[in-house]
Design an enzyme around this catalytic site. Structure first.
Site, PDB file in Angstrom:
ATOM      1  CD  GLU A  51      87.260  48.982  53.497  1.00  0.00           C
ATOM      2  OE1 GLU A  51      87.183  48.796  52.277  1.00  0.00           O
ATOM      3  OE2 GLU A  51      86.977  50.082  54.023  1.00  0.00           O
TER       4      GLU A  51
ATOM      5  NE  ARG B  49      88.405  48.651  49.653  1.00  0.00           N
ATOM      6  CZ  ARG B  49      89.118  49.753  49.712  1.00  0.00           C
ATOM      7  NH1 ARG B  49      90.101  49.958  48.871  1.00  0.00           N
ATOM      8  NH2 ARG B  49      88.888  50.668  50.642  1.00  0.00           N
TER       9      ARG B  49
ATOM     10  CG  ASP C 263      78.572  54.889  54.059  1.00  0.00           C
ATOM     11  OD1 ASP C 263      78.623  53.858  54.741  1.00  0.00           O
ATOM     12  OD2 ASP C 263      79.581  55.424  53.563  1.00  0.00           O
TER      13      ASP C 263
ATOM     14  CD  GLU D 237      82.163  57.992  48.240  1.00  0.00           C
ATOM     15  OE1 GLU D 237      82.965  58.905  47.923  1.00  0.00           O
ATOM     16  OE2 GLU D 237      82.538  56.903  48.708  1.00  0.00           O
TER      17      GLU D 237
HETATM   18  C1  DMJ Z   1      84.588  52.514  49.011  1.00  0.00           C
HETATM   19  O1  DMJ Z   1      85.388  51.505  49.482  1.00  0.00           O
HETATM   20  C2  DMJ Z   1      83.141  52.171  49.124  1.00  0.00           C
HETATM   21  O2  DMJ Z   1      82.411  53.012  48.326  1.00  0.00           O
HETATM   22  C3  DMJ Z   1      82.640  52.276  50.526  1.00  0.00           C
HETATM   23  O3  DMJ Z   1      81.265  52.047  50.604  1.00  0.00           O
HETATM   24  C4  DMJ Z   1      82.935  53.640  51.076  1.00  0.00           C
HETATM   25  N1  DMJ Z   1      84.236  54.069  50.855  1.00  0.00           N
HETATM   26  C5  DMJ Z   1      84.966  53.786  49.668  1.00  0.00           C
HETATM   27  C6  DMJ Z   1      85.057  54.880  48.643  1.00  0.00           C
HETATM   28  O4  DMJ Z   1      85.041  56.143  49.105  1.00  0.00           O
END
Ligand code: DMJ
Length: 622
Positions: free
Chosen positions: A249, A253, A382, A516
């Site tokens: 995270e 971010r 993912d 998404e």
């Molecule tokens: C985000 O922090 C990023 O897209 C991550 O890859 C998956 N989850 C969240 C948004 O849903």
């Protein structure tokens, strides 16, 4: 020349009678008289003729004004000082003339040539002022910043698109202003209770929304807000904390957000902070295999994994989603460690057998063996797939290994996880030890965009097929929104027990402002220009405005099937980083953050393609 010709006129050797020794007394007297008259004349010339230096100055200086000025000087009567003044003046005059010639040359140049001259001059000064080895005071190498194309866009020609784009900017303004007003400096905003909110994913690092929103503010040309955010980063963003953070995270971010802010604006503070944070994350890789821990204490450098993750495993979507940021960190810091760490992850993965060609979500960092054989293109898996494709694209298509891994993994996913419902909706299921769970997460909906982005690079017989798959996934995800009461999609939807694209479990009915589905609309719009994607985006905007907007910002919703929204009171930072950015780009022209120059990290932070062609290389480390 004979010496005799140099003798005084009286001493001609031929004139025997005129020999000096033979002068009479009267002749000697006359000679003395003539000689003294001559000496007197010379003295007279010295004392009574005008100042020769001034005469000379009149010859060499053309401007009487300049001469006048020299006279106003305090020592103008002193002949030595006057000489100095004149030398100084001569130099000034020469410099003036040189400057005039240069100015004339400059005026004849094109603006881009002038710009380049300025960059070169700055570069020269910077190079001269940096310490040994070309490093600056922060021990970072000198980097010639060159803004990649398309950092800001222009108004779309079509009035409706222009209006919708402006609407998204207005949404961003409401989200940002509310955060600034009620939660400035906290990680996130509680828009209903109007206060700050902090998730433990960031330990005690603060300001997630500020860092996540920086690039969105920039591309929307909200520069006053961008400057306020920059100022906060400069003065308050602190990574010297004794706290445990999620490596994934914080990377996507904070590191991602700082890198994008740097590449968009060229402000050094972002490069410095990104590298500083990247270095703090490096101890996470101290495991027997080099597969990083999920959690890391930034002060002690001690890492561990989530206690719930299959026997102490690291998670595919976490350790597999560092590649893009770490490649850029190496580039901007000159430190190869970052790149080596993520390339080693590839090495470990390539040594392992993959069940049916699939990558399980869990991998033990001590043994280097897979944990449970669960496979997902949604949560836990993912963005690993996303980063394989984007690593290849970001390397200007030189990372052949990333490319091969991506297309092989996609083939395995198609064979083993992709299914069609009885009414013809394509979905990507979850795989558990060979058995399928017919559920698709909201997170999995990003795959439509990813498959569209990769379709062009697939073997030519697959391009059309992959574009169709991408379009089908976009349609399924749109259905998951359309089949709810609030027209916003659930966290997960199922294709079993007689339902299609609908959440059946209470704990899967929430919507937390995730991006998404809109992300996929944006990619599909760029590649097809089919107006339905903009329409679907507009539907989502209306639903967000109607059900998520509150006085203090935007909130997630607990149940999208309920007739009225029950707010969860959190404005996620990714709403500003991703959801609103992708919406804005959906209604922008394609030359805003064009795909041949930019790649989005998984938090929608744009990172420039590292061009292989020397003449087109932005931000090269020297
Ligand atoms: C985000 O922090 C990023 O897209 C991550 O890859 C998956 N989850 C969240 C948004 O849903």
């Amino acid at each position: 020349m004979p010496v005799a010709t140099l003798l005084p006129f009286t001493a001609t050797p031929n004139r025997k009678s005129a020999s000096p020794t033979s002068f009479r007394l009267t002749e000697k007297f006359i000679l003395l008289l003539v000689f003294s008259a001559f000496i007197t004349l010379c003295f007279g010339a010295i004392f009574f003729l005008p100042d020769s230096s001034k005469l000379l100055s009149g010859v060499f200086f053309h401007s009487s004004a300049v001469e006048t000025n020299t006279r106003t000087g305090p020592d103008s009567s002193d002949s030595g000082s006057a000489g100095n003044d004149e030398r100084v003046l001569a130099k000034i005059r020469k410099d003036h003339e040189k400057a005039l010639i240069e100015a004339k040359d400059t005026l004849q140049k094109r603006p881009d040539e002038i710009k380049q001259d300025i960059i070169n001059a700055k570069e020269k000064v910077a190079k001269e002022s940096v310490g040994q080895g070309g490093k600056d005071v922060n021990n970072l190498p000198f980097v010639e910043y060159q803004r990649p194309p398309g950092t800001t866009g222009h108004e779309p020609l079509d009035p409706e698109t222009r209006e919708r784009r402006a609407k998204v900017k207005e949404m961003m303004k409401h989200a940002w202003d509310s955060y600034r007003r009620y939660a400035w400096g906290s990680n996130e905003l509680r828009p209903v209770s109007k206060q700050g909110h902090s998730s433990n994913l960031f330990g005690s690092i603060k300001g997630a929304t500020i860092v996540d929103a920086l690039d969105t503010l920039y591309i929307m040309e909200m520069f006053e807000e961008f400057d306020a955010a920059t100022d906060w980063v400069e003065k308050n963003l602190d990574f010297n904390v004794n706290a445990e953070v999620s490596v994934f995270e914080v990377n996507i971010r904070f590191v991602g957000g700082l890198l994008s802010a740097y590449y968009l604006s060229g402000k050094e503070v972002f490069r410095r902070k990104a590298v500083e944070l990247g270095e703090k994350l490096l101890p996470a890789f101290k495991t027997p295999t080099g597969i990083p821990w999920a959690l890391l204490n930034l002060k002690s450098g001690i890492g561990r994994n989530w206690p719930w993750a299959s026997g102490g495993s690291s998670i595919l979507a976490e350790y597999g989603t560092l590649h893009l940021e770490f490649m850029h960190l190496s580039k901007l810091s000159g430190n190869p460690d970052f790149a080596q760490k993520v390339m080693n992850i590839r090495k470990v993965l390539n040594r392992l057998d993959k069940p049916q060609g699939l990558y399980p979500n869990y991998l033990n960092p001590n043994s280097g063996q897979w944990g449970q054989h669960h496979v997902s293109v949604g949560g836990l898996g993912d963005s690993f797939y996303e980063y394989l494709l984007k690593a290849w694209l970001m390397s200007d298509k030189t990372d052949e290994e990333g490319k091969k891994m991506y297309y092989e993994a996609l083939q395995a996913i198609e064979t083993n996880l992709m299914r069609k419902s009885s009414s013809g909706l394509t979905y990507i299921a979850e795989w558990k030890g060979g058995l399928l769970e017919h559920k698709m997460g909201h997170l999995t909906c990003f795959a439509g965009g990813m498959i569209a982005l990769g379709a062009d690079g697939a073997p030519s017989d697959k391009t059309g097929h992959q574009m169709e798959q991408a379009a089908e996934i976009a349609r399924t995800c749109h259905e998951s929104y359309a089949r709810t009461a609030l027209k916003l999609g659930p966290e997960a939807f199922r294709f079993d027990g007689g339902v299609e694209a609908i959440a059946t479990r209470q704990n899967e009915k929430y919507f937390i402002l995730r991006p998404e589905v809109i992300e996929t609309y944006m990619y599909m719009w760029r590649f097809t220009h089919d107006p339905k994607y903009r329409e679907w985006g507009w539907e989502a905007i209306q639903a967000l405005e109607q059900h998520c907007k509150v006085e203090g910002g935007y909130s997630g919703i607990r149940d999208v099937y309920a007739s009225t929204p029950n707010h969860d009171d959190v404005q996620q930072s990714f709403y500003l980083a991703e959801t609103l950015k992708y919406l804005y780009l959906l209604f922008s022209d394609d030359d805003h953050l064009p795909f041949d120059h930019w790649v989005f990290n998984t938090e929608a932070h744009p990172l420039p393609v590292i061009k292989k062609d020397k003449t087109d290389r932005p931000n090269e480390v020297e």
